[in-house]
Design a protein around this motif. Sequence first.
Motif, PDB file in Angstrom:
ATOM      1  N   GLY A   1      55.186  61.308  15.313  1.00  0.00           N
ATOM      2  CA  GLY A   1      54.510  62.542  15.025  1.00  0.00           C
ATOM      3  C   GLY A   1      55.436  63.093  13.631  1.00  0.00           C
ATOM      4  O   GLY A   1      56.073  62.285  13.207  1.00  0.00           O
ATOM      5  N   HIS A   2      54.902  64.435  13.124  1.00  0.00           N
ATOM      6  CA  HIS A   2      55.504  64.719  12.240  1.00  0.00           C
ATOM      7  C   HIS A   2      56.484  65.830  12.466  1.00  0.00           C
ATOM      8  O   HIS A   2      55.975  66.918  13.320  1.00  0.00           O
ATOM      9  CB  HIS A   2      54.510  65.178  11.036  1.00  0.00           C
ATOM     10  N   TRP A   3      57.687  65.839  11.997  1.00  0.00           N
ATOM     11  CA  TRP A   3      58.716  66.674  12.922  1.00  0.00           C
ATOM     12  C   TRP A   3      59.339  67.640  11.818  1.00  0.00           C
ATOM     13  O   TRP A   3      59.984  67.080  10.722  1.00  0.00           O
ATOM     14  CB  TRP A   3      59.649  65.909  13.466  1.00  0.00           C
ATOM     15  N   ASN A   4      59.624  68.677  12.195  1.00  0.00           N
ATOM     16  CA  ASN A   4      60.786  69.559  11.506  1.00  0.00           C
ATOM     17  C   ASN A   4      62.169  69.246  12.229  1.00  0.00           C
ATOM     18  O   ASN A   4      62.093  68.907  13.542  1.00  0.00           O
ATOM     19  CB  ASN A   4      60.462  70.945  11.714  1.00  0.00           C
ATOM     20  N   VAL A   5      63.042  68.881  11.483  1.00  0.00           N
ATOM     21  CA  VAL A   5      64.368  68.464  12.094  1.00  0.00           C
ATOM     22  C   VAL A   5      65.541  69.554  11.619  1.00  0.00           C
ATOM     23  O   VAL A   5      65.333  70.100  10.270  1.00  0.00           O
ATOM     24  CB  VAL A   5      64.753  66.958  11.804  1.00  0.00           C
ATOM     25  N   SER A   6      66.278  69.669  12.372  1.00  0.00           N
ATOM     26  CA  SER A   6      67.502  70.646  11.821  1.00  0.00           C
ATOM     27  C   SER A   6      68.856  70.329  12.399  1.00  0.00           C
ATOM     28  O   SER A   6      68.895  69.809  13.630  1.00  0.00           O
ATOM     29  CB  SER A   6      67.260  72.091  12.389  1.00  0.00           C
ATOM     30  N   TRP A   7      69.633  70.574  12.028  1.00  0.00           N
ATOM     31  CA  TRP A   7      71.184  70.173  12.395  1.00  0.00           C
ATOM     32  C   TRP A   7      72.361  71.127  11.387  1.00  0.00           C
ATOM     33  O   TRP A   7      72.057  71.731  10.623  1.00  0.00           O
ATOM     34  CB  TRP A   7      71.365  68.761  12.055  1.00  0.00           C
ATOM     35  N   THR A   8      73.426  70.909  11.942  1.00  0.00           N
ATOM     36  CA  THR A   8      74.635  71.570  11.375  1.00  0.00           C
ATOM     37  C   THR A   8      75.392  70.716  10.761  1.00  0.00           C
ATOM     38  O   THR A   8      75.825  69.613  11.068  1.00  0.00           O
ATOM     39  CB  THR A   8      75.580  72.315  12.443  1.00  0.00           C
ATOM     40  N   ASN A   9      75.509  70.888   9.293  1.00  0.00           N
ATOM     41  CA  ASN A   9      76.255  69.785   8.571  1.00  0.00           C
ATOM     42  C   ASN A   9      77.674  69.958   8.566  1.00  0.00           C
ATOM     43  O   ASN A   9      78.326  70.960   9.439  1.00  0.00           O
ATOM     44  CB  ASN A   9      75.940  70.022   7.167  1.00  0.00           C
ATOM     45  N   ALA A  10      78.344  69.187   8.008  1.00  0.00           N
ATOM     46  CA  ALA A  10      79.862  69.037   8.029  1.00  0.00           C
ATOM     47  C   ALA A  10      80.589  70.633   7.713  1.00  0.00           C
ATOM     48  O   ALA A  10      81.829  70.808   8.181  1.00  0.00           O
ATOM     49  CB  ALA A  10      80.475  68.077   7.057  1.00  0.00           C
ATOM     50  N   ASN A  11      79.988  71.253   6.778  1.00  0.00           N
ATOM     51  CA  ASN A  11      80.551  72.691   6.392  1.00  0.00           C
ATOM     52  C   ASN A  11      80.088  73.634   7.511  1.00  0.00           C
ATOM     53  O   ASN A  11      80.476  75.057   7.118  1.00  0.00           O
ATOM     54  CB  ASN A  11      79.898  73.058   5.142  1.00  0.00           C
TER      55      ASN A  11
END
Length: 158
Positions: A31-41
């Motif tokens: 599928g086509h996904w929006n992805v999100s995460w928290t970076n090192a900062n």
Amino acid sequence: MKRKLFFILILVVSYTYSQELNENTFDFWVGHWNVSWTNANGEKVSGDNNIKRILDDKVIQENFRDPTTNYTGMSLSIFNPTTKVWKQTWVDSGGGHFNFTGAIIDGHPVFKTEMTQNTQQRMVFKNIKPTGFDWIWEGTKDGGKSWKTLWLITYSKK
């Protein structure tokens, strides 16, 4: 009617992950996904991941993009019907390369690297629903006795 269809879909998804690997194990990922995460900062980051079947639907191709850093990556995953094993190769714009083998661990679909000097990495797919799931990159340095979350990406359907 929608409720009944949703219940049937949940049963099918649950059944798939309680069984051995098969050619449909990673279909939820397509599928086509929006992805999100928290970076090192500690900042929330969003990206894009487009996963599709190619080559007569025998191969799953992933195209990952982080627009904030211009980091891109691609994987190819294939199920071998003779050995009943999934294999994946990942490459990225940072020069990274990984080879993975698919598995079902504790009821969750997983791609994992080989154990090397008590070190191993794996991606675990959890909380799978038709609208999204969690992708968790984990590592171990004690031969798999304990696993540490290194990166958590939340997927939501575009």
